[in-house]
Design a protein around this motif. Structure first.
Motif, PDB file in Angstrom:
ATOM      1  N   ASP A  89     -44.981   5.200 -95.488  1.00 38.95           N
ATOM      2  CA  ASP A  89     -44.812   3.550 -95.873  1.00 38.95           C
ATOM      3  C   ASP A  89     -44.943   2.832 -96.884  1.00 38.95           C
ATOM      4  O   ASP A  89     -44.179   2.128 -97.708  1.00 38.95           O
ATOM      5  CB  ASP A  89     -44.792   1.974 -95.510  1.00 38.95           C
ATOM      6  CG  ASP A  89     -43.279   2.227 -94.086  1.00 38.95           C
ATOM      7  OD1 ASP A  89     -42.442   3.493 -93.785  1.00 38.95           O
ATOM      8  OD2 ASP A  89     -43.765   2.223 -92.846  1.00 38.95           O
ATOM      9  N   HIS A  90     -46.275   3.403 -97.859  1.00 38.37           N
ATOM     10  CA  HIS A  90     -46.773   3.030 -99.267  1.00 38.37           C
ATOM     11  C   HIS A  90     -45.984   4.249-100.309  1.00 38.37           C
ATOM     12  O   HIS A  90     -46.420   3.425-101.908  1.00 38.37           O
ATOM     13  CB  HIS A  90     -48.416   3.418 -98.937  1.00 38.37           C
ATOM     14  CG  HIS A  90     -48.527   2.582 -98.474  1.00 38.37           C
ATOM     15  ND1 HIS A  90     -50.155   2.022 -97.731  1.00 38.37           N
ATOM     16  CD2 HIS A  90     -48.220   1.320 -97.201  1.00 38.37           C
ATOM     17  CE1 HIS A  90     -50.318   1.690 -96.948  1.00 38.37           C
ATOM     18  NE2 HIS A  90     -50.072   0.887 -96.513  1.00 38.37           N
ATOM     19  N   ILE A  91     -45.140   5.119-100.156  1.00 41.82           N
ATOM     20  CA  ILE A  91     -44.877   5.516-101.255  1.00 41.82           C
ATOM     21  C   ILE A  91     -43.487   4.725-101.766  1.00 41.82           C
ATOM     22  O   ILE A  91     -42.783   4.166-101.585  1.00 41.82           O
ATOM     23  CB  ILE A  91     -43.839   7.056-100.789  1.00 41.82           C
ATOM     24  CG1 ILE A  91     -45.223   7.457 -99.432  1.00 41.82           C
ATOM     25  CG2 ILE A  91     -43.531   7.748-101.444  1.00 41.82           C
ATOM     26  CD1 ILE A  91     -45.801   8.128-101.063  1.00 41.82           C
ATOM     27  N   THR A  92     -43.375   3.889-103.325  1.00 44.02           N
ATOM     28  CA  THR A  92     -42.435   3.587-104.028  1.00 44.02           C
ATOM     29  C   THR A  92     -41.315   4.526-104.080  1.00 44.02           C
ATOM     30  O   THR A  92     -41.094   5.604-104.435  1.00 44.02           O
ATOM     31  CB  THR A  92     -43.118   3.024-105.332  1.00 44.02           C
ATOM     32  OG1 THR A  92     -43.331   4.462-106.140  1.00 44.02           O
ATOM     33  CG2 THR A  92     -43.993   2.467-104.848  1.00 44.02           C
ATOM     34  N   ALA A 130     -61.839   0.439 -92.596  1.00 45.97           N
ATOM     35  CA  ALA A 130     -61.782   2.605 -92.999  1.00 45.97           C
ATOM     36  C   ALA A 130     -60.455   2.277 -92.180  1.00 45.97           C
ATOM     37  O   ALA A 130     -59.182   2.139 -91.470  1.00 45.97           O
ATOM     38  CB  ALA A 130     -62.600   2.850 -92.083  1.00 45.97           C
ATOM     39  N   TYR A 131     -59.975   3.966 -93.734  1.00 41.06           N
ATOM     40  CA  TYR A 131     -59.208   4.296 -93.052  1.00 41.06           C
ATOM     41  C   TYR A 131     -57.328   3.723 -92.674  1.00 41.06           C
ATOM     42  O   TYR A 131     -56.323   3.338 -92.614  1.00 41.06           O
ATOM     43  CB  TYR A 131     -58.828   4.768 -91.378  1.00 41.06           C
ATOM     44  CG  TYR A 131     -60.156   5.985 -91.500  1.00 41.06           C
ATOM     45  CD1 TYR A 131     -59.741   6.914 -90.760  1.00 41.06           C
ATOM     46  CD2 TYR A 131     -61.262   5.573 -90.116  1.00 41.06           C
ATOM     47  CE1 TYR A 131     -60.850   7.836 -91.121  1.00 41.06           C
ATOM     48  CE2 TYR A 131     -62.260   5.951 -89.256  1.00 41.06           C
ATOM     49  CZ  TYR A 131     -62.371   7.413 -90.611  1.00 41.06           C
ATOM     50  OH  TYR A 131     -62.877   8.349 -90.008  1.00 41.06           O
ATOM     51  N   LEU A 132     -57.605   3.277 -94.285  1.00 37.24           N
ATOM     52  CA  LEU A 132     -56.567   1.446 -93.717  1.00 37.24           C
ATOM     53  C   LEU A 132     -54.825   1.787 -93.851  1.00 37.24           C
ATOM     54  O   LEU A 132     -55.092   3.221 -94.672  1.00 37.24           O
ATOM     55  CB  LEU A 132     -56.839   1.224 -95.090  1.00 37.24           C
ATOM     56  CG  LEU A 132     -58.482  -0.066 -95.074  1.00 37.24           C
ATOM     57  CD1 LEU A 132     -58.843  -0.958 -96.822  1.00 37.24           C
ATOM     58  CD2 LEU A 132     -57.372  -1.000 -94.142  1.00 37.24           C
ATOM     59  N   GLY A 133     -54.174   1.250 -93.791  1.00 28.94           N
ATOM     60  CA  GLY A 133     -52.857   1.872 -93.162  1.00 28.94           C
ATOM     61  C   GLY A 133     -52.794   3.029 -92.420  1.00 28.94           C
ATOM     62  O   GLY A 133     -51.042   3.720 -92.835  1.00 28.94           O
TER      63      GLY A 133
END
Length: 249
Positions: free
Chosen positions: A15-18, A205-208
């Motif tokens: 979901d972080h992909i723009t 850590a391991y954010l997202g």
């Protein structure tokens, strides 16, 4: 003409992909995918999962082994420079193999953002491409995800903050003129050596990712627990990516 796209992909969450990043990945003729030592195979798998969700076929992915950086001796800058040269040579070899005509669109997936504590731009400069042949696509940074996960503001009202590394924190101590530090690239748990009074730490850590871990509290009270959690998580997964914010006062 070769076109190189350095694509920020955030912290591993699809979901972080723009939309801009998605378009660049979908439109690439070739995607260079690095592989590190075996205990970091999961990182490559995260990238592969992202590509699969974007319907990128295996025929457009070129795998290459990352060279190991020399870590002996006091010449840190020289070690990094040699390492970047070796990586650029691996890139060039992949391009000659998969795009022998010297034509095409190449994408590299970069954790976080290519402009923040990442060397991809410096490595790309070794390919001697013209400026117009390189496109940088920004990504969500671990710094942003850390603050959102803890529900905190990055800066105090009207106050500056500093982004630094664990190495700098160990060697130079707490910088003057700032009360908020964001510390990246700290494999040595440099927060353990902070002697400043009244410091709060926000660690993640391991954010997202599904295995995300968050801890926070007064530094003196939680630093031992954070280090223990970090060691256990690294042993379980074989790798760890973490970041923390220190706030004084």
């Amino acid at each position: 003409m070769l076109q190189l796209f350095l694509v920020g992909i955030g912290t591993g969450n699809a979901d972080h992909i723009t939309k801009e990043a998605e378009n660049a990945i979908r439109g690439a003729d070739l995607i260079l995918l690095p592989h590190k030592e075996d205990n970091k195979a999961e990182l490559a798998q995260v990238r592969l999962s992202l590509l699969k969700k974007l319907a990128v076929g295996d025929d457009r992915i070129a795998h290459f082994d990352m060279p190991v950086r020399r870590q002996q001796g006091p010449d840190y800058d020289r070690q990094v420079d040699e390492w970047h040269d070796a990586i650029a040579q691996r890139w060039q070899a992949s391009l000659q193999t998969h795009l022998p005509s010297g034509q095409g669109r190449i994408a590299l997936l970069v954790w976080g953002d290519p402009a923040l504590y990442d060397s991809t731009l410096r490595i790309a400069s070794r390919l001697r491409l013209a400026r117009e042949q390189v496109t940088v696509i920004p990504g969500i940074t671990s710094m942003q995800v850390l603050c959102s996960a803890h529900g905190i503001a990055l800066n105090e009202i009207g106050a500056p903050f500093l982004v630094t590394t664990g190495r700098q924190l160990r060697e130079t101590g707490w910088p003057q003129g700032v009360d908020t530090l964001v510390v990246m690239l700290d494999g040595q748990c440099s927060y353990e050596h902070i002697t400043e009074p009244n410091v709060t730490i926000y660690w993640g850590a391991y954010l997202g990712m599904p295995q995300q871990i968050l801890m926070h509290g007064e530094l003196g009270n939680v630093k031992t627990a954070i280090s223990a959690q970090r060691q256990m998580a690294r042993a379980e997964h074989g790798w760890i990516m973490d970041i923390y914010l220190l706030r004084r006062g």
